[in-house]
Structure formats: structure tokens, C-alpha cells
Scaffold this motif. Structure first.
Motif, PDB file in Angstrom:
ATOM      1  N   GLN A 277       0.828  -1.206   0.000  1.00 26.10           N
ATOM      2  CA  GLN A 277       0.000   0.000   0.000  1.00 26.10           C
ATOM      3  C   GLN A 277       0.865   1.260   0.000  1.00 26.10           C
ATOM      4  OE1 GLN A 277      -2.598   0.397   3.418  1.00 26.10           O
ATOM      5  NE2 GLN A 277      -4.022   1.712   2.295  1.00 26.10           N
ATOM      6  N   LEU A 278       1.847   1.304   0.893  1.00 25.56           N
ATOM      7  CA  LEU A 278       2.703   2.482   0.957  1.00 25.56           C
ATOM      8  C   LEU A 278       3.554   2.628  -0.299  1.00 25.56           C
ATOM      9  CD1 LEU A 278       3.788   2.298   4.705  1.00 25.56           C
ATOM     10  CD2 LEU A 278       2.315   4.019   3.652  1.00 25.56           C
ATOM     11  N   ALA A 279       4.032   1.496  -0.837  1.00 21.76           N
ATOM     12  CA  ALA A 279       4.832   1.558  -2.063  1.00 21.76           C
ATOM     13  C   ALA A 279       4.007   2.114  -3.217  1.00 21.76           C
ATOM     14  CB  ALA A 279       5.364   0.173  -2.406  1.00 21.76           C
ATOM     15  N   ALA A 280       2.753   1.666  -3.341  1.00 23.73           N
ATOM     16  CA  ALA A 280       1.900   2.135  -4.436  1.00 23.73           C
ATOM     17  C   ALA A 280       1.597   3.621  -4.287  1.00 23.73           C
ATOM     18  CB  ALA A 280       0.606   1.329  -4.465  1.00 23.73           C
ATOM     19  N   LEU A 281       1.310   4.068  -3.074  1.00 25.08           N
ATOM     20  CA  LEU A 281       1.010   5.480  -2.854  1.00 25.08           C
ATOM     21  C   LEU A 281       2.235   6.352  -3.125  1.00 25.08           C
ATOM     22  CD1 LEU A 281      -1.122   5.122   0.398  1.00 25.08           C
ATOM     23  CD2 LEU A 281      -1.970   5.889  -1.833  1.00 25.08           C
ATOM     24  N   ASN A 282       3.415   5.879  -2.735  1.00 28.61           N
ATOM     25  CA  ASN A 282       4.643   6.628  -3.000  1.00 28.61           C
ATOM     26  C   ASN A 282       4.936   6.707  -4.495  1.00 28.61           C
ATOM     27  OD1 ASN A 282       6.038   7.720  -0.618  1.00 28.61           O
ATOM     28  ND2 ASN A 282       5.969   5.621   0.116  1.00 28.61           N
TER      29      ASN A 282
ATOM     30  N   LEU B 132      -2.444   3.152  15.121  1.00 33.21           N
ATOM     31  CA  LEU B 132      -3.578   2.719  15.934  1.00 33.21           C
ATOM     32  C   LEU B 132      -3.690   1.201  15.984  1.00 33.21           C
ATOM     33  CD1 LEU B 132      -6.230   5.344  14.750  1.00 33.21           C
ATOM     34  CD2 LEU B 132      -5.012   5.297  16.936  1.00 33.21           C
ATOM     35  N   SER B 133      -3.166   0.513  14.954  1.00 36.86           N
ATOM     36  CA  SER B 133      -3.225  -0.956  14.901  1.00 36.86           C
ATOM     37  C   SER B 133      -1.943  -1.605  15.406  1.00 36.86           C
ATOM     38  CB  SER B 133      -3.487  -1.406  13.459  1.00 36.86           C
ATOM     39  OG  SER B 133      -4.695  -0.875  12.969  1.00 36.86           O
ATOM     40  N   ASN B 134      -1.028  -0.794  15.951  1.00 37.26           N
ATOM     41  CA  ASN B 134       0.260  -1.320  16.461  1.00 37.26           C
ATOM     42  C   ASN B 134       1.059  -2.041  15.375  1.00 37.26           C
ATOM     43  OD1 ASN B 134      -0.097  -0.463  19.196  1.00 37.26           O
ATOM     44  ND2 ASN B 134      -1.537  -2.161  19.485  1.00 37.26           N
ATOM     45  N   GLN B 135       1.044  -1.502  14.163  1.00 41.83           N
ATOM     46  CA  GLN B 135       1.824  -2.053  13.061  1.00 41.83           C
ATOM     47  C   GLN B 135       3.073  -1.197  12.856  1.00 41.83           C
ATOM     48  OE1 GLN B 135      -1.102  -1.763   9.979  1.00 41.83           O
ATOM     49  NE2 GLN B 135      -2.131  -3.665  10.541  1.00 41.83           N
ATOM     50  N   ALA B 136       4.186  -1.850  12.584  1.00 38.80           N
ATOM     51  CA  ALA B 136       5.442  -1.136  12.386  1.00 38.80           C
ATOM     52  C   ALA B 136       5.537  -0.604  10.962  1.00 38.80           C
ATOM     53  CB  ALA B 136       6.622  -2.061  12.675  1.00 38.80           C
ATOM     54  N   LEU B 137       6.178   0.544  10.809  1.00 37.36           N
ATOM     55  CA  LEU B 137       6.418   1.078   9.478  1.00 37.36           C
ATOM     56  C   LEU B 137       7.456   0.221   8.748  1.00 37.36           C
ATOM     57  CD1 LEU B 137       6.661   4.964   9.924  1.00 37.36           C
ATOM     58  CD2 LEU B 137       4.978   3.724   8.564  1.00 37.36           C
ATOM     59  N   PRO B 138       7.257  -0.070   7.468  1.00 35.37           N
ATOM     60  CA  PRO B 138       8.270  -0.801   6.701  1.00 35.37           C
ATOM     61  C   PRO B 138       9.564   0.015   6.615  1.00 35.37           C
ATOM     62  CG  PRO B 138       6.170  -0.763   5.531  1.00 35.37           C
ATOM     63  CD  PRO B 138       6.057   0.197   6.664  1.00 35.37           C
ATOM     64  N   PRO B 139      10.699  -0.644   6.354  1.00 37.33           N
ATOM     65  CA  PRO B 139      11.966   0.092   6.219  1.00 37.33           C
ATOM     66  C   PRO B 139      11.862   1.197   5.168  1.00 37.33           C
ATOM     67  CG  PRO B 139      12.345  -2.283   6.282  1.00 37.33           C
ATOM     68  CD  PRO B 139      10.858  -2.094   6.201  1.00 37.33           C
ATOM     69  N   ASN B 140      12.478   2.328   5.480  1.00 40.93           N
ATOM     70  CA  ASN B 140      12.556   3.489   4.573  1.00 40.93           C
ATOM     71  C   ASN B 140      11.235   4.235   4.415  1.00 40.93           C
ATOM     72  OD1 ASN B 140      15.308   2.966   4.010  1.00 40.93           O
ATOM     73  ND2 ASN B 140      14.712   1.448   2.465  1.00 40.93           N
TER      74      ASN B 140
ATOM     75  N   ASP C 239      12.361   8.405  15.891  1.00 39.33           N
ATOM     76  CA  ASP C 239      13.611   7.653  15.700  1.00 39.33           C
ATOM     77  C   ASP C 239      14.439   8.253  14.567  1.00 39.33           C
ATOM     78  OD1 ASP C 239      12.934   5.964  17.731  1.00 39.33           O
ATOM     79  OD2 ASP C 239      12.222   4.342  16.434  1.00 39.33           O
ATOM     80  N   LEU C 240      13.768   8.682  13.497  1.00 37.04           N
ATOM     81  CA  LEU C 240      14.473   9.271  12.358  1.00 37.04           C
ATOM     82  C   LEU C 240      15.206  10.542  12.792  1.00 37.04           C
ATOM     83  CD1 LEU C 240      14.980   9.198   9.275  1.00 37.04           C
ATOM     84  CD2 LEU C 240      12.901  10.575   9.024  1.00 37.04           C
ATOM     85  N   VAL C 241      14.555  11.382  13.565  1.00 39.57           N
ATOM     86  CA  VAL C 241      15.159  12.630  14.035  1.00 39.57           C
ATOM     87  C   VAL C 241      16.314  12.342  14.992  1.00 39.57           C
ATOM     88  CG1 VAL C 241      14.722  14.703  15.394  1.00 39.57           C
ATOM     89  CG2 VAL C 241      13.083  13.991  13.664  1.00 39.57           C
ATOM     90  N   ALA C 242      16.152  11.295  15.813  1.00 41.73           N
ATOM     91  CA  ALA C 242      17.220  10.954  16.754  1.00 41.73           C
ATOM     92  C   ALA C 242      18.487  10.534  16.017  1.00 41.73           C
ATOM     93  CB  ALA C 242      16.748   9.834  17.682  1.00 41.73           C
ATOM     94  N   ARG C 243      18.336   9.964  14.826  1.00 35.84           N
ATOM     95  CA  ARG C 243      19.497   9.518  14.049  1.00 35.84           C
ATOM     96  C   ARG C 243      20.055  10.620  13.144  1.00 35.84           C
ATOM     97  NH1 ARG C 243      15.918   5.238  12.963  1.00 35.84           N
ATOM     98  NH2 ARG C 243      15.744   5.953  10.793  1.00 35.84           N
ATOM     99  N   ASP C 244      19.264  11.650  12.890  1.00 37.29           N
ATOM    100  CA  ASP C 244      19.654  12.695  11.933  1.00 37.29           C
ATOM    101  C   ASP C 244      19.317  14.060  12.523  1.00 37.29           C
ATOM    102  OD1 ASP C 244      20.165  14.356   9.809  1.00 37.29           O
ATOM    103  OD2 ASP C 244      19.060  13.152   8.331  1.00 37.29           O
ATOM    104  N   GLU C 245      20.313  14.681  13.135  1.00 34.57           N
ATOM    105  CA  GLU C 245      20.085  15.947  13.835  1.00 34.57           C
ATOM    106  C   GLU C 245      19.649  17.060  12.887  1.00 34.57           C
ATOM    107  OE1 GLU C 245      22.483  18.891  16.952  1.00 34.57           O
ATOM    108  OE2 GLU C 245      23.351  16.984  16.276  1.00 34.57           O
TER     109      GLU C 245
END
Length: 542
Positions: free
Chosen positions: A403-408, A428-436, A479-485
Motif C-alpha cells: 500500500q505504501l509503495a503504491a502510494l509513493n 492505531l493498529s500497532n503495526q510497524a512502518l516498513p523500512p525506509n 527515531d528518524l530525528v534521533a538519528r539525523d540531527e
């Protein structure tokens, strides 16, 4: 309830020795029907209850089931791949519904101390107690038996032998004894069989009328022992190869794993697990297909495609839906290679005919409708397919990835806003974001800082209720911000803007002014967006 749960069957209470087969139709109706036929031939048709055949048209379904359970000596619970996860239209699991017929059948049997035997089909494992509703948790401790497609008759015969004493017809045989599947070490087995051979040979020697009869008996037993030992060795070889192939697949060594499984399948023993793993591997290979320079998709998927072509016609239900859906995806990849005569949608619809909620077929269809010049209608249609895929209760991670790949890939303004809605649903469904995915979504907010872009900051502020949007923004990007100031200042800007939408304008403006001082000697989109926000929010605060 089918029966009053307080009416427990006293120990030793009389029944007429019936067998009750509990199953879920969309899960294992075929296996249950074959099982019933075998047991009817062994014990008589009047001693086997399966609702399809035993309930007359117009009869009280609940009442008939209740009466059947009161006469039952043993309840067989047939468990396939969808038994545990089957869901209702609202997406909740059927087993969690106290009114679910399958649950009520098993719960009643357990409460009445009826003998309950789980029978595992389609290569599934026994569910753990933690996966079951509390009322059904005792089922996990019942001794289970497996019925393999390749050995159906033999496996059912062993089950019937075990049931016979419970019906008062034959001496009992152990549920756990299975010479073909014994996991006793080969050396110990051969030694034990040799001792039995010698003992039997000695008895026969004493009783045989001639030495020739004794020798012949010993020869037959020795040959049988050798054959059984060979069968165990062959089965162990398959099991070992399956373990090797599993590790290779986990390391993404798809070609090596396929070669290992090709070897396993040629060994003359129960290769059901090897075949199932090979099919899973082929689907994963095609789903995650990578091509080298100068290679087409069609060239890259020759090996996995051959496995799916061989397996799909003989599968049933959800499994067939999975296989056909991936054949459709393979067709789509060849369509991308330039073979525009192919029609992936037809293949996806064949998968849905086998399994209407199939997560892969629905996700691939959603992807298809976003892979063209999509408009509002196509986006709505794609959203419906992805929603149906998630309702299946299976493969949510893969559904969201597609779904995310198609929307992107679509990159329309509407699709970019849809990505934010999808991320909110995932949180809300406690699903993790795919890499990237976080990086891709970050760019939506970055380009909105330009007031001339197709999407503005205010457009983003309106895509979700402010409280949910703030939670999702932090969930997706902390997490992204913590890795990239370098991204931290943009993160602070949107956090302040969302707080302002929550009527915390004064503190939001204060945060933006601090940020403005940090950006004093810098231009750019963020600098301009902070200025515009301070002006707008200050005016609204007056």
C-alpha cells in the motif's frame, strides 16, 4: 449455548459411542468430509456426526448440534490454517466470540469431560494456550494427531485405531505411537528392533514345525525392520533439508534454498513440509523480486514461477488464493517488462474467487489501481481493496508494504495525504512502518514548507484530527530525528504547528520564535514557513 454448561457428564456416564467432528467450513471442510467418510466406513454412518450430512433441511441447527454432543464419546477438532485466525465481517476473530459455533462445540465438550482430540491438517502446528480464548485453553494440552495429505488413509486409520476403544469396539492403541514418524534415534531403533527380532525368532523357533519356517519368519521380520529403519532415515533426511532451506531463506538465499528443497522432495518419504516451504519460498521470491543489470523480470523469476504453476491447480481455499495471487503478481511484472497483452487483474480475480478476502490478491489489486494515472475514483477503489486485504487478518505487514509503495509511486497530492492517513491507521493498529517508509513520508512534510507547492502546511494540518496527527507524527519520525540531527528543526516546527491546532497557540508561538532565532542567519523554506506561522498564529491569538 449448545448445552447447559452446568450439565457436566458424570465420570463413566453412558453415551451411544458417537464421534462428533468439529470444524470450520472455510478452513477445512474438504479434509473434514474425507475424514467423516473414512470413519463412517469403519464404525458405521450412524456413529459419526458432521453437520452437513446429519442436519435435515429446516431442522433446528443449534438443537441438533446439542443433541449430537450429548451422545458423543469423542469430539474430533479439525484444525487447519484458518481455524485460529478466521474473522468476522467486523475484523474480530471468530474464536473470541462466545456465540461462535466452533467455540461452543469445543467448550461444551471440555465442560462435559468428553474426550477431545485435536486433528491437525494442512501442515499446521497445535495452537498454544495463549493463542486461545480462556475457555478453550485446555484444548492446547490435549494430545493432537496430524493428518498429512500424502498419507491421508494411513493417518486416518491410526486415528480410528485410537478412537475404537473409546467407542467400546476394539482394544486401544496408543495415540502417540507411530512407527513411520517415530523420532527415536536410528541406531537405537535398529538395536531395539534387532532384540525384538531375536525374541520373536526364539519363540517361533520353539513353536515352528520345522527350522525352515522359523528361518523364514526371522527373515521377514528382519526385512521389515530394515525397511522401517530406512523410512525413518529418509524422513530424517527430509526434515534436515527443510531446516537448512529455512535458514537459507531467512538469509535471502532464495536460489540456494530452492535447490535444497528440490533435493528434499525427491526423497521417498513425507515431503509435505518441504513442498509447503518451497511454495512459500517461491511466493516470497516473486514478491521481493530483484533483477540484475540487463535482466528482465520474466528472466529473474523462472524458478519460482515453475513452483507456483505446479502447485496452484491442486491447492484449495486460502492457499490457492495465495498461489494464484502471486501468479498474478508475476504476470504484472511481465506486463511491466512490456508484455501488455497480459491481464494481471484477471489473475487477481481468480484468486479472489478461491478466497474472497485473500490479502495478497486484494493488496495487488489496490497496487494495480494506483499504478496508472490515478484519480479520485482509483484512489478510493484502491483504498477499498487494501481495507479488504486487512480484514482477512493475515499478512498485514505485506499489505501495508504494498500500500505504501503504491502510494509513493503514484506521487499525486491525494496519495501523499493518503500516506499520512495510512500511517495513522498503522499506529492505531500497532503495526510497524516498513523500512525506509519514514524517510519517504518525511519528504511530504519537507516539500509542504514551500508555500507554492501542491501541498501546503495547512493542507497537512487538516488531513487528520490534530491530536491523532501529533501522535502519529511523533510515532513516525522520532527515531528518524534521533538519528539525523539535521531534521530536528523541521520536527520542532511541525510539532509546534500541531500544538497550535490543539489550541495551545501561545506556547506554540513561543516555540516558533525560539526556532526563528536559530534560523536568523539562514534562508530557505523552513525559515519562511516559521515566519509565516508566527504571523498567522499571532493574528489568530489576538
Amino acid at each position: 449455548m449448545l448445552l447447559d454448561p452446568q450439565q457436566r457428564k458424570p465420570a463413566g456416564a453412558h453415551t451411544d459411542g458417537s464421534i462428533f467432528i468439529s470444524y470450520r467450513r472455510e478452513d477445512a471442510s474438504g479434509e473434514s468430509g474425507r475424514l467423516a467418510e473414512h470413519l463412517e466406513r469403519r464404525f458405521g454412518k450412524d456413529r459419526v456426526f458432521i453437520d452437513i450430512d446429519k442436519i435435515a433441511p429446516g431442522a433446528d441447527f443449534v438443537g441438533e448440534l446439542g443433541q449430537a454432543l450429548t451422545r458423543t464419546a469423542v469430539v474430533i477438532v479439525v484444525i487447519g490454517r484458518q481455524w485460529l485466525t478466521a474473522s468476522k465481517a467486523d475484523g474480530t476473530r471468530r474464536l473470541d466470540d462466545p456465540a461462535d459455533f466452533v467455540r461452543r462445540e469445543i467448550e461444551t465438550a471440555l465442560q462435559r469431560d468428553t474426550r477431545v482430540i485435536p486433528v491437525l491438517v494442512q501442515n499446521v502446528s497445535m495452537p498454544a494456550a495463549t493463542e486461545l480464548p480462556t475457555a478453550l485453553a485446555p484444548l492446547a494440552s490435549r494430545q493432537a494427531m496430524s493428518i498429512q495429505h500424502e498419507e491421508f488413509s494411513d493417518d486416518v486409520q491410526r486415528l480410528a485405531d485410537a478412537i475404537a476403544p473409546m467407542l467400546g469396539t476394539e482394544p486401544q492403541r496408543s495415540l502417540t505411537t507411530s512407527p513411520v514418524r517415530s523420532r527415536v534415534g536410528l541406531a537405537v531403533a535398529i538395536a531395539g528392533l534387532a532384540l525384538l527380532t531375536l525374541a520373536f525368532f526364539g519363540v517361533r523357533w520353539q513353536r515352528a514345525s520345522t527350522a525352515a519356517e522359523a528361518a523364514a519368519a526371522a527373515t521377514r521380520i528382519a526385512a521389515d525392520s530394515a525397511q522401517r529403519a530406512q523410512q525413518r532415515a529418509q524422513q530424517q533426511a527430509i526434515d534436515d533439508l527443510v531446516k537448512v532451506a529455512t535458514d537459507q531463506r531467512d538469509r535471502l538465499q532464495f536460489a540456494d534454498a530452492m535447490t535444497t528443497l528440490d533435493r528434499a522432495i525427491t526423497i521417498p518419504a513425507d515431503a509435505a513440509r518441504a513442498k509447503a516451504l518451497q511454495e512459500d519460498l517461491a511466493m516470497q521470491w516473486i514478491r521481493d523480486l530483484r533483477v540484475s543489470d540487463g535482466q528482465t523480470f520474466g528472466q529473474a523469476m523462472v524458478r519460482p514461477l515453475a513452483v507456483l504453476d505446479r502447485a496452484a491447480p491442486f491447492a484449495r481455499g486460502a492457499r490457492q488464493g495465495d498461489l494464484l495471487a502471486h501468479l498474478g503478481w508475476a504476470m504484472y511484472l511481465r506486463w511491466r517488462d512490456g508484455d501488455r497483452a497480459l491481464k494481471p487483474v484477471d489473475a487477481y480475480n481468480r484468486a479472489l474467487a478461491a478466497d474472497s478476502l485473500n490479502p495478497f490478491a486484494n493488496a495487488f489489486l489496490g497496487h494495480w489501481w494506483l499504478s496508472h494515472d490515478s484519480g479520485a475514483e482509483d484512489l478510493a477503489r484502491a483504498r477499498q481493496y487494501f481495507t479488504t486485504a486487512l480484514r482477512s487478518g493475515r499478512e498485514a505487514e505485506h499489505v501495508r508494504r504494498f500500500q505504501l509503495a503504491a502510494l509513493n509511486n503514484d506521487q499525486s497530492p491525494a496519495s501523499r495525504l493518503e500516506i499520512i492517513r495510512v500511517m495513522n491507521d498503522m499506529r492505531l493498529s500497532n503495526q510497524a512502518l516498513p523500512p525506509n517508509s519514514a524517510n519517504s513520508a518525511w519528504s511530504i512534510y519537507y516539500f509542504a514548507l514551500n508555500g507554492q507547492a501542491s501541498q501546503t502546511v495547512q493542507d497537512l494540518m487538516e488531513v487528520l484530527p490534530p491530536a491523532q496527527h501529533l501522535e502519529t507524527y511523533r510515532w513516525a519520525f522520532s527515531d528518524l530525528v534521533a538519528r539525523d540531527e539535521s531534521k530536528r528543526q523541521q520536527f520542532r516546527f511541525y510539532t509546534a504547528r500541531l500544538n497550535a491546532e490543539l489550541n495551545q497557540r501561545t506556547s506554540a508561538v513561543d516555540s516558533l520564535r525560539v526556532l526563528r532565532k536559530e534560523l536568523a542567519n539562514r534562508g530557505g523554506m523552513l525559515h519562511d514557513a516559521v515566519d509565516a506561522a508566527i504571523t498567522s498564529l499571532s493574528a489568530r491569538s489576538r
